[in-house]
Design a protein around this motif. Sequence first.
Motif, PDB file in Angstrom:
ATOM      1  N   GLY B 165      -5.454 -23.196 -28.207  1.00 26.36           N
ATOM      2  CA  GLY B 165      -4.664 -23.035 -29.421  1.00 26.36           C
ATOM      3  C   GLY B 165      -4.674 -24.249 -30.326  1.00 26.36           C
ATOM      4  O   GLY B 165      -4.257 -24.169 -31.481  1.00 26.36           O
ATOM      5  N   THR B 166      -5.165 -25.389 -29.814  1.00 24.49           N
ATOM      6  CA  THR B 166      -5.236 -26.585 -30.660  1.00 24.49           C
ATOM      7  C   THR B 166      -6.576 -26.703 -31.400  1.00 24.49           C
ATOM      8  O   THR B 166      -6.669 -27.405 -32.401  1.00 24.49           O
ATOM      9  N   GLY B 168      -8.370 -24.870 -33.338  1.00 26.99           N
ATOM     10  CA  GLY B 168      -8.461 -24.438 -34.725  1.00 26.99           C
ATOM     11  C   GLY B 168      -7.606 -25.243 -35.691  1.00 26.99           C
ATOM     12  O   GLY B 168      -7.703 -25.037 -36.904  1.00 26.99           O
ATOM     13  N   ILE B 169      -6.775 -26.154 -35.168  1.00 27.57           N
ATOM     14  CA  ILE B 169      -5.955 -26.959 -36.083  1.00 27.57           C
ATOM     15  C   ILE B 169      -6.313 -28.446 -36.057  1.00 27.57           C
ATOM     16  O   ILE B 169      -5.847 -29.188 -36.896  1.00 27.57           O
ATOM     17  N   ASP B 242      -5.245 -19.192 -21.417  1.00 25.37           N
ATOM     18  CA  ASP B 242      -4.383 -20.217 -20.795  1.00 25.37           C
ATOM     19  C   ASP B 242      -3.955 -21.240 -21.850  1.00 25.37           C
ATOM     20  O   ASP B 242      -2.849 -21.774 -21.800  1.00 25.37           O
ATOM     21  N   GLY B 243      -4.860 -21.505 -22.785  1.00 22.48           N
ATOM     22  CA  GLY B 243      -4.593 -22.513 -23.799  1.00 22.48           C
ATOM     23  C   GLY B 243      -3.896 -21.973 -25.033  1.00 22.48           C
ATOM     24  O   GLY B 243      -3.789 -22.679 -26.031  1.00 22.48           O
ATOM     25  N   GLY B 244      -3.460 -20.707 -24.990  1.00 22.23           N
ATOM     26  CA  GLY B 244      -2.625 -20.199 -26.068  1.00 22.23           C
ATOM     27  C   GLY B 244      -3.295 -19.238 -27.023  1.00 22.23           C
ATOM     28  O   GLY B 244      -2.626 -18.669 -27.885  1.00 22.23           O
ATOM     29  N   LEU B 245      -4.610 -19.039 -26.904  1.00 18.72           N
ATOM     30  CA  LEU B 245      -5.273 -18.067 -27.781  1.00 18.72           C
ATOM     31  C   LEU B 245      -5.063 -16.669 -27.207  1.00 18.72           C
ATOM     32  O   LEU B 245      -5.208 -16.453 -26.007  1.00 18.72           O
ATOM     33  N   LEU B 253     -11.037 -17.285 -36.020  1.00 18.81           N
ATOM     34  CA  LEU B 253     -10.579 -18.026 -37.202  1.00 18.81           C
ATOM     35  C   LEU B 253     -10.576 -19.528 -36.935  1.00 18.81           C
ATOM     36  O   LEU B 253     -10.920 -20.326 -37.806  1.00 18.81           O
ATOM     37  N   GLY B 254     -10.199 -19.904 -35.718  1.00 20.13           N
ATOM     38  CA  GLY B 254     -10.228 -21.316 -35.355  1.00 20.13           C
ATOM     39  C   GLY B 254     -11.649 -21.840 -35.301  1.00 20.13           C
ATOM     40  O   GLY B 254     -11.954 -22.924 -35.804  1.00 20.13           O
ATOM     41  N   ASN B 337      -7.373 -31.297 -28.000  1.00 19.69           N
ATOM     42  CA  ASN B 337      -6.063 -31.243 -27.353  1.00 19.69           C
ATOM     43  C   ASN B 337      -5.701 -32.632 -26.808  1.00 19.69           C
ATOM     44  O   ASN B 337      -6.425 -33.172 -25.962  1.00 19.69           O
ATOM     45  N   PRO B 338      -4.617 -33.221 -27.265  1.00 18.69           N
ATOM     46  CA  PRO B 338      -4.304 -34.602 -26.838  1.00 18.69           C
ATOM     47  C   PRO B 338      -4.008 -34.701 -25.342  1.00 18.69           C
ATOM     48  O   PRO B 338      -4.307 -35.733 -24.725  1.00 18.69           O
ATOM     49  N   GLU B 339      -3.450 -33.635 -24.742  1.00 24.25           N
ATOM     50  CA  GLU B 339      -3.186 -33.675 -23.286  1.00 24.25           C
ATOM     51  C   GLU B 339      -4.508 -33.665 -22.514  1.00 24.25           C
ATOM     52  O   GLU B 339      -4.665 -34.355 -21.508  1.00 24.25           O
ATOM     53  N   LEU B 356      -2.295 -34.040 -33.809  1.00 21.75           N
ATOM     54  CA  LEU B 356      -1.051 -33.373 -33.406  1.00 21.75           C
ATOM     55  C   LEU B 356       0.056 -34.375 -33.106  1.00 21.75           C
ATOM     56  O   LEU B 356       1.219 -34.019 -33.062  1.00 21.75           O
TER      57      LEU B 356
END
Lengths: 107, 413
Positions: B165-166, B168-169, B242-245, B253-254, B337-339, B356
């Motif tokens: 989920g990160t 695409g942003i 798992d990552g939110g998508l 789109l991402g 993803n920073p984590e 982020l």
Amino acid sequence: MDSANAADHAFLLLDSSDNILICTCSVSAGTIVSFEGAAVRLRDDIGLGHKVARFALAAGDKVYRYGFPIGTMIHAVERGGHVHHHNLASDYIAAHGRDASSAGNEP
Amino acid sequence: MTGKAQFVMDDEGHIQGYLRPDGRKGIRNVTLVIYLVECAHHVARAIVTKCDDPSVHLIGFPGCYPNSYAFQMLSRLATHPNVGGAVLLSLGCEGFDRAKLMEDIIASGRPAEKLVIQELGGTRATIEAGIAAVARVKARVETAPRAVMAVSELVVGTICGGSDGTSGITANPAVGRCFDQLIDAGATCIFEETGELIGCEQIMAERAITPQLGQEIEAAVAKAAAYYTILGYGSFAPGNADGGLSTQEEKSLGAYSKSGRSPISGLIKPGDIPPSSGLYLMDVVPDGEVRFGFPNISDNAEIVEMIASGCHLILFTTGRGSVVGSAISPVIKICANPETYDRMAEDMDVNAGRILRQQASLDAVGDEIFDWTRKVASGTQSASEAMGHQEFILTYKSFDAVGPACLPRANRV
């Protein structure tokens, strides 16, 4: 930054027409976060990169991210609820899981 | 703000490349060992292992049945600007046209040798002969003249793997910023995987330089959607969820944001060399009925297709944390993803997750990726390259040639 402030900054609106927010740092269930001025208690743990409802959404509602549709709600969700594949479905094609017995059976 | 991705550019954007006889320039000087069927894989790998030289790379095709796509891919790869020469490893009875591949490599002005295991007397003899052949080829590869190379001469591809989920942003739009800069500088950029652009076809078509190209792009995505529907599901892995998508179109789109904002100059298929600078979409989904399974069984299958179309290096964005590199062309990792970055920093070149944490802007990370692109083109090893990643995979496919509407620039002189 204290935890209340961190949680307030944990959700990102990507486009003004979106009806979901993106979680930018993992937040635990029970945390009270501020959504555009209103206090919302999270029912679920929300992981980094996951989505929550910006408003209450009904089954049949299109979900918008980046201002573009990413699927349709198949179950209602309250404001702040987790929006994911348990309540949101693609308008195009199904996703798949790790179940090897059902996956990859090509025609 | 770790110091890892921070550096001061010490050149004016000029890269010391390797000049090839066809006039193209490479950023690496690779000697390939190529097996032409799985039955020759062990011998080829043993030769590469015993050579113990990071510039000797192993690639190949496992199938015994001939396939024109696989032939074209190996021919393009063996004559890639990053490649100086090749040693071919054949069992002897496979269907691959080894004589034609030798012809193509020799015709490109590169040194090449061919070893047939059945003729040389088996495993041990061929490994010995192969080590000697690599030494001879490499001695000639090392005489490749150097030449100054401008950013405008670079061909750069992008892929996302292990998206979440990160992606695409952060990492994907940052790569889009870098693509815009590269294209403004006159470079050629390729983005791909039409199956991961399902849902973006209309906005993408609007960026095409002609309406006819826009129609071709929409048709290519429709083909991908139909293809994946027959297979039963889209290009979406459990880790993406798992990552939110949640859906294919959300992932699409991402992924789409990697392409930046430049006009789309053409639609190519794997192995097609873009006819001009600018932004190209690669259609990776086979034509015709579904025959050989999934279009690309893993990320490296897409990476190798972009390399076959001339990519000197690949910008790879990842949220969940991919570690792969590639044979032939370096892979730069941009972690969304920073984590994930905190867990796997050694595998990453750029930490786009800083966006982020309000530690960097999208534009700043885009600039950083652009600088890394020039630095790696100038010889600095990327993280995956330094750790020895040289993954390669090639499977069966079938394609029809692109029509004239797909390459409007090729029709003008």
